[in-house]
Scaffold this motif. Structure first.
Motif: not given
Length: 143
Positions: A92-109
């Motif tokens: 579950k914790y890894n899923e949370m960090y995957v979500t964080v990573k995706k949101r960071l990518e959206v912000l970067r884009t």
């Protein structure tokens, strides 16, 4: 004799280190998963900012962790307890960090898109300035 002592010590150490870890109790003020992702996202961004220009943060009087806790209206104990609770379930914790990573990518884009728009606008303004006819220099000819 020494190899036997070393072997027995390693075996005992192995069994002692493999004791069962109990799941932490659910804190009364547990952050929701969405809120936890928001906090982790901000902590990740702030960590990067500290790595890039820590002095600028200090000059502005920003204490990174305190800034984030105030932004999300939480305290350090609430975050620590929630983090400890979620970290127990590594999937579950890894899923949370995957979500964080995706949101960071959206912000970067989106940041890159904004930068591109600004650069294009500056180029247009520069071309307008260069295209303006300039008054002739030098003496005027009389006819």
């Amino acid at each position: 004799m020494k190899p036997n002592i070393l072997l027995y010590s390693l075996i005992v150490l192995f069994f002692v280190s493999c004791y069962g870890v109990q799941k932490p109790e659910k804190p009364a003020n547990l952050l929701s998963e969405d809120k936890m992702v928001d906090v982790l996202l901000d902590l990740t961004i702030m960590s990067s900012a500290k790595g890039i220009n820590k002095r600028e943060l200090e000059n502005r009087g920003i204490v990174p962790d305190t800034f984030i806790y105030n932004k999300h209206k939480i305290d350090s104990a609430q975050f620590a307890n929630s983090n400890n609770y979620y970290a127990y379930d590594i999937e579950k914790y890894n899923e949370m960090y995957v979500t964080v990573k995706k949101r960071l990518e959206v912000l970067r884009t989106s940041y890159k898109a904004e930068q591109k728009i600004k650069e294009d606008k500056l180029k247009k303004e520069k071309k307008k300035f260069e295209k303006k006819p300039q008054a002739p220099s030098g003496p005027l000819k009389k006819e």
